[in-house]
Design a protein around this motif. Structure first.
Motif, PDB file in Angstrom:
ATOM      1  N   ASP A 104      14.729  65.215  16.716  1.00 52.43           N
ATOM      2  CA  ASP A 104      14.398  66.019  15.538  1.00 52.43           C
ATOM      3  C   ASP A 104      15.490  65.856  14.489  1.00 52.43           C
ATOM      4  N   ASP A 105      15.092  65.947  13.220  1.00 56.79           N
ATOM      5  CA  ASP A 105      16.022  65.785  12.096  1.00 56.79           C
ATOM      6  C   ASP A 105      16.848  64.511  12.239  1.00 56.79           C
ATOM      7  N   ALA A 106      16.147  63.410  12.463  1.00 59.16           N
ATOM      8  CA  ALA A 106      16.831  62.142  12.703  1.00 59.16           C
ATOM      9  C   ALA A 106      17.606  61.675  11.486  1.00 59.16           C
ATOM     10  N   HIS A 107      17.234  62.132  10.294  1.00 60.13           N
ATOM     11  CA  HIS A 107      17.963  61.745   9.085  1.00 60.13           C
ATOM     12  C   HIS A 107      19.378  62.316   9.076  1.00 60.13           C
ATOM     13  N   LEU A 108      19.653  63.298   9.937  1.00 55.84           N
ATOM     14  CA  LEU A 108      20.984  63.916  10.007  1.00 55.84           C
ATOM     15  C   LEU A 108      21.822  63.405  11.166  1.00 55.84           C
ATOM     16  N   LEU A 109      21.329  62.401  11.877  1.00 53.85           N
ATOM     17  CA  LEU A 109      22.082  61.871  13.014  1.00 53.85           C
ATOM     18  C   LEU A 109      23.359  61.173  12.555  1.00 53.85           C
ATOM     19  N   ASP A 110      24.394  61.259  13.373  1.00 50.13           N
ATOM     20  CA  ASP A 110      25.580  60.441  13.143  1.00 50.13           C
ATOM     21  C   ASP A 110      25.221  58.982  13.396  1.00 50.13           C
ATOM     22  N   GLU A 111      26.028  58.070  12.875  1.00 48.94           N
ATOM     23  CA  GLU A 111      25.692  56.650  12.939  1.00 48.94           C
ATOM     24  C   GLU A 111      25.563  56.150  14.385  1.00 48.94           C
ATOM     25  N   ALA A 112      26.413  56.627  15.274  1.00 50.68           N
ATOM     26  CA  ALA A 112      26.345  56.179  16.665  1.00 50.68           C
ATOM     27  C   ALA A 112      25.057  56.653  17.333  1.00 50.68           C
ATOM     28  N   SER A 113      24.686  57.910  17.089  1.00 50.76           N
ATOM     29  CA  SER A 113      23.445  58.430  17.661  1.00 50.76           C
ATOM     30  C   SER A 113      22.243  57.691  17.096  1.00 50.76           C
ATOM     31  N   ALA A 114      22.276  57.400  15.787  1.00 56.56           N
ATOM     32  CA  ALA A 114      21.176  56.658  15.174  1.00 56.56           C
ATOM     33  C   ALA A 114      21.050  55.276  15.790  1.00 56.56           C
ATOM     34  N   ALA A 115      22.177  54.608  16.007  1.00 56.30           N
ATOM     35  CA  ALA A 115      22.145  53.286  16.631  1.00 56.30           C
ATOM     36  C   ALA A 115      21.597  53.358  18.051  1.00 56.30           C
ATOM     37  N   LEU A 116      21.928  54.424  18.757  1.00 55.60           N
ATOM     38  CA  LEU A 116      21.435  54.599  20.124  1.00 55.60           C
ATOM     39  C   LEU A 116      19.916  54.773  20.133  1.00 55.60           C
ATOM     40  N   VAL A 117      19.398  55.585  19.225  1.00 55.16           N
ATOM     41  CA  VAL A 117      17.948  55.770  19.134  1.00 55.16           C
ATOM     42  C   VAL A 117      17.266  54.441  18.819  1.00 55.16           C
ATOM     43  N   HIS A 118      17.863  53.677  17.908  1.00 52.95           N
ATOM     44  CA  HIS A 118      17.288  52.382  17.539  1.00 52.95           C
ATOM     45  C   HIS A 118      17.263  51.439  18.745  1.00 52.95           C
ATOM     46  N   GLN A 119      18.346  51.403  19.517  1.00 48.84           N
ATOM     47  CA  GLN A 119      18.391  50.527  20.683  1.00 48.84           C
ATOM     48  C   GLN A 119      17.393  50.956  21.758  1.00 48.84           C
ATOM     49  N   LEU A 120      17.211  52.251  21.919  1.00 49.10           N
ATOM     50  CA  LEU A 120      16.212  52.726  22.873  1.00 49.10           C
ATOM     51  C   LEU A 120      14.812  52.270  22.453  1.00 49.10           C
ATOM     52  N   ALA A 121      14.565  52.269  21.140  1.00 52.17           N
ATOM     53  CA  ALA A 121      13.272  51.793  20.649  1.00 52.17           C
ATOM     54  C   ALA A 121      13.120  50.291  20.883  1.00 52.17           C
ATOM     55  N   VAL A 122      14.207  49.541  20.703  1.00 49.26           N
ATOM     56  CA  VAL A 122      14.162  48.090  20.920  1.00 49.26           C
ATOM     57  C   VAL A 122      13.866  47.776  22.367  1.00 49.26           C
ATOM     58  N   HIS A 123      14.529  48.469  23.296  1.00 49.07           N
ATOM     59  CA  HIS A 123      14.332  48.193  24.726  1.00 49.07           C
ATOM     60  C   HIS A 123      12.948  48.623  25.192  1.00 49.07           C
ATOM     61  N   GLY A 124      12.376  49.665  24.575  1.00 45.93           N
ATOM     62  CA  GLY A 124      10.990  50.028  24.835  1.00 45.93           C
ATOM     63  C   GLY A 124      10.721  50.738  26.136  1.00 45.93           C
ATOM     64  N   ARG A 125      11.770  51.105  26.892  1.00 46.38           N
ATOM     65  CA  ARG A 125      11.530  51.792  28.169  1.00 46.38           C
ATOM     66  C   ARG A 125      11.416  53.308  27.987  1.00 46.38           C
ATOM     67  N   THR A 126      11.895  53.805  26.852  1.00 39.74           N
ATOM     68  CA  THR A 126      11.851  55.236  26.561  1.00 39.74           C
ATOM     69  C   THR A 126      10.850  55.495  25.453  1.00 39.74           C
ATOM     70  N   ARG A 127       9.908  56.410  25.716  1.00 37.58           N
ATOM     71  CA  ARG A 127       8.967  56.803  24.674  1.00 37.58           C
ATOM     72  C   ARG A 127       9.695  57.747  23.704  1.00 37.58           C
ATOM     73  N   LEU A 128       9.566  57.478  22.417  1.00 39.33           N
ATOM     74  CA  LEU A 128      10.297  58.222  21.394  1.00 39.33           C
ATOM     75  C   LEU A 128       9.340  58.912  20.435  1.00 39.33           C
ATOM     76  N   VAL A 129       9.588  60.169  20.168  1.00 40.39           N
ATOM     77  CA  VAL A 129       8.921  60.879  19.072  1.00 40.39           C
ATOM     78  C   VAL A 129      10.036  61.364  18.152  1.00 40.39           C
ATOM     79  N   VAL A 130      10.037  60.848  16.929  1.00 35.72           N
ATOM     80  CA  VAL A 130      11.149  61.043  16.007  1.00 35.72           C
ATOM     81  C   VAL A 130      10.646  61.744  14.745  1.00 35.72           C
ATOM     82  N   ALA A 131      11.375  62.755  14.274  1.00 38.58           N
ATOM     83  CA  ALA A 131      11.049  63.451  13.027  1.00 38.58           C
ATOM     84  C   ALA A 131      12.166  63.225  12.028  1.00 38.58           C
ATOM     85  N   ALA A 132      11.787  62.888  10.779  1.00 37.25           N
ATOM     86  CA  ALA A 132      12.777  62.679   9.722  1.00 37.25           C
ATOM     87  C   ALA A 132      12.208  63.161   8.399  1.00 37.25           C
ATOM     88  N   VAL A 133      13.093  63.659   7.539  1.00 35.65           N
ATOM     89  CA  VAL A 133      12.686  64.168   6.226  1.00 35.65           C
ATOM     90  C   VAL A 133      12.625  63.019   5.230  1.00 35.65           C
TER      91      VAL A 133
END
Length: 569
Positions: A104-133
């Motif tokens: 939630d509020d992904a637009h407010l993530l720190d850069e490291a957390s944002a990179a982690l979410v992006h890598q999880l999406a790349v690997h595709g093993r974790t289903r992601l539901v992301v909210a951003a303003v």
């Protein structure tokens, strides 16, 4: 009689999740089975978090949230899931065991957390539901989730007016107040809730005689949320810009001519999206309906008196609106037309001329806005309690027929709506949408009725379009065509504020089994699947299966349509 304290308490209760059925199913489907997830974006306050919460309810998932205070701390959003010191590579390995992650509020993530979410999406093993303003800076790793097509994106639109009306039903607000709130908040549900609560706390909701509804008339309550959204207006660095905005606010609902204002002052205000300049006549208005009301409510009394000047004569503008509405009715075309003067006078609590109110009520009724029609008629009766025109429109909005002896095109068209097209033969304008409806019904032509309904809807006659679709259901020989017509009839009727007419009666429930009708009736009353299961001594799965079968027969998966279907049976 309900007390003020009870009203205030009602307004502060959690609001039910309303509307968004299609979006809800999309989020659920994207994160179920083989789906990799979805990104939900939209302006602040549009209900992204609530939508996701409803979509993942009952599922096992991990939740992380971005916050402004922790944007400088690496992996701050994941602090409860990761050890104190961790590399990006190790963080990905640790979280690979999380099968479902909500961000939630992904637009407010720190850069490291944002990179982690992006890598999880790349690997595709974790289903992601992301909210951003939308419209605010976001880490590049977040925006690349959809621009890089790693995840599909759902751009959340403002909640439609009919859903806002349903949302405010528990508060007992009359329709003109609902429309005013909807117009001011423009889809910002947090602001909407804040204003409704403030109106209740300050006693600004007044009872509407003859109903159980309450109305808001008069100034805007300037809450903290209003001040936050007014910051771009209040915090102008140049005093001449603020002066111009205030002049525009006190000129409402009429615009100011471009020649009366300084171009060098207007240009930055237009660049910042605070004013609108009409290309045709050069008229200048405030761009957001909230700003005028808020500016008028925040200036001092002496300045307000000076800006307001001498009392203005609104009569000519109001008469121009009345003539515009009459011409539209006579042309058999009731698509929405701008009528700012009437709406502004009602909001200010002024007494409307009965002649204007009656025409406005008729126009609203023809559009299928039956509760609006009753509200406009009551506004006219406030100043002229015995006015026959407003009384007739109030009866019409309540489902009664027009006055005896009435013989205009609409009265003749009533025979078609009731299923007797032969009574209107040769008595409707040739080639009109009404004549096409009558002809298709006389020939029992289901496809023709569907086409007539489409044309009626294009001309603004939503209730008549719903009725034509309902009539098509009964004459279609193809079950699939009948289901499609039924689905469209229900969708149109939902926009008609609970209108009940003979053509809509008994649309669908007769096709269900006794058990399905029982379960649908309970669901329509607002019970959850679990509550229905407990009442009928069934399993939750059995209730869900019955509802699924019922939805298939009804041609809709919209639980919000069930009250309408049950009421029309």
């Amino acid at each position: 009689m309900r007390t003020y304290e009870q009203d205030a308490k009602t307004l502060q209760l959690p609001w039910p999740f309303t509307g968004r059925e299609d979006e809800l199913e999309l989020v659920r489907a994207s994160s179920a089975g083989g789906g990799h997830g979805i990104v939900v974006t939209g302006p602040a306050g549009h209900g992204k978090t609530r939508l996701i919460r409803e979509a993942v309810r009952g599922t096992e998932h991990a939740l992380v949230t971005g916050t402004p205070e922790t944007r400088g701390l690496p992996f701050a959003a994941f602090a409860h899931l990761l050890p104190d010191t961790v590399s990006l590579h190790r963080a990905v390995r640790i979280l690979s065991g999380v099968r479902f992650l909500v961000v939630d509020d992904a637009h407010l993530l720190d850069e490291a957390s944002a990179a982690l979410v992006h890598q999880l999406a790349v690997h595709g093993r974790t289903r992601l539901v992301v909210a951003a303003v939308d419209g605010v800076p976001a880490p590049g790793a977040v925006s690349r989730l959809w621009t890089g097509e790693l995840l599909p994106r759902l751009a959340l639109e403002p909640l439609p007016g009919e859903d806002v009306a349903q949302l405010l039903a528990a508060a007992g607000l009359e329709p003109l107040t609902v429309r005013r709130l909807h117009r001011m908040c423009r889809g910002d549900l947090r602001l909407l809730r804040d204003l409704v609560a403030a109106l209740g706390r300050t006693g600004r909701l007044i009872p509407v005689p003859g109903t159980q509804e309450r109305a808001w008339r008069g100034p805007l309550p300037v809450t903290a949320a209003v001040r936050e959204r007014l910051a771009p207006v209040l915090e102008r660095s140049r005093s001449d810009e603020r002066d111009t905005l205030e002049r525009l606010a006190f000129a409402e609902p009429l615009p100011l001519p471009l020649d009366d204002l300084e171009p060098e002052v207007l240009e930055p205000l237009e660049a910042d999206g605070l004013i609108h300049v009409d290309d045709q006549d050069g008229a200048v208005t405030l761009a957001h309906p909230l700003h005028g009301a808020a500016l008028r409510a925040t200036v001092g009394r002496l300045r307000a008196r000076r800006l307001a000047g001498a009392p203005r004569d609104h009569g000519p503008a109001l008469e121009a609106e009345r003539r515009l509405l009459v011409r539209a009715i006579e042309r058999l075309d009731v698509r929405s037309v701008p009528t700012p003067m009437g709406e502004w006078l009602v909001a200010e609590g002024a007494v409307l001329p009965a002649g204007y109110a009656a025409v406005r009520a008729r126009f609203a009724w023809l559009r299928g806005e039956v509760r609006d029609a009753a509200a406009w008629a009551r506004e006219g009766l406030r100043g002229a309690p015995g006015d026959d025109g407003c009384r007739a429109e109030l009866r019409r909005a309540g489902g009664e027929s027009g006055p005896s002896g009435e013989d205009d095109v609409y009265a003749r068209y009533d025979a078609v709506r009731l299923g007797y097209p032969e009574r209107a033969a040769g008595r409707l304008p040739a080639g009109s949408v009404f004549a096409r409806h009558a002809d298709a019904l006389a020939r029992r032509d289901g496809d023709g009725l569907d086409r007539a309904a489409e044309a009626l809807g294009e001309h603004g006659f939503l209730l008549f379009a719903a009725e034509a679709r309902a009539q098509a259901v009964r004459v279609h020989r193809d079950p699939r065509a009948a289901r499609a017509s039924r689905t469209r009839a229900v969708a149109l009727a939902r926009r008609c504020q609970g209108a009940r007419t003979p053509a809509l009666a008994g649309l669908v429930l007769g096709e269900l089994t006794a058990r399905q009708r029982q379960i649908v009736a309970l669901a329509a009353a607002g019970l959850s699947n679990r509550e229905i299961a407990e009442r009928l001594t069934l399993s939750v799965r059995t209730v869900g299966n019955h509802l699924y079968s019922a939805y298939s027969r009804l041609g809709t998966a919209d639980r919000g349509a069930l009250p309408l279907l049950c009421a029309s049976a």
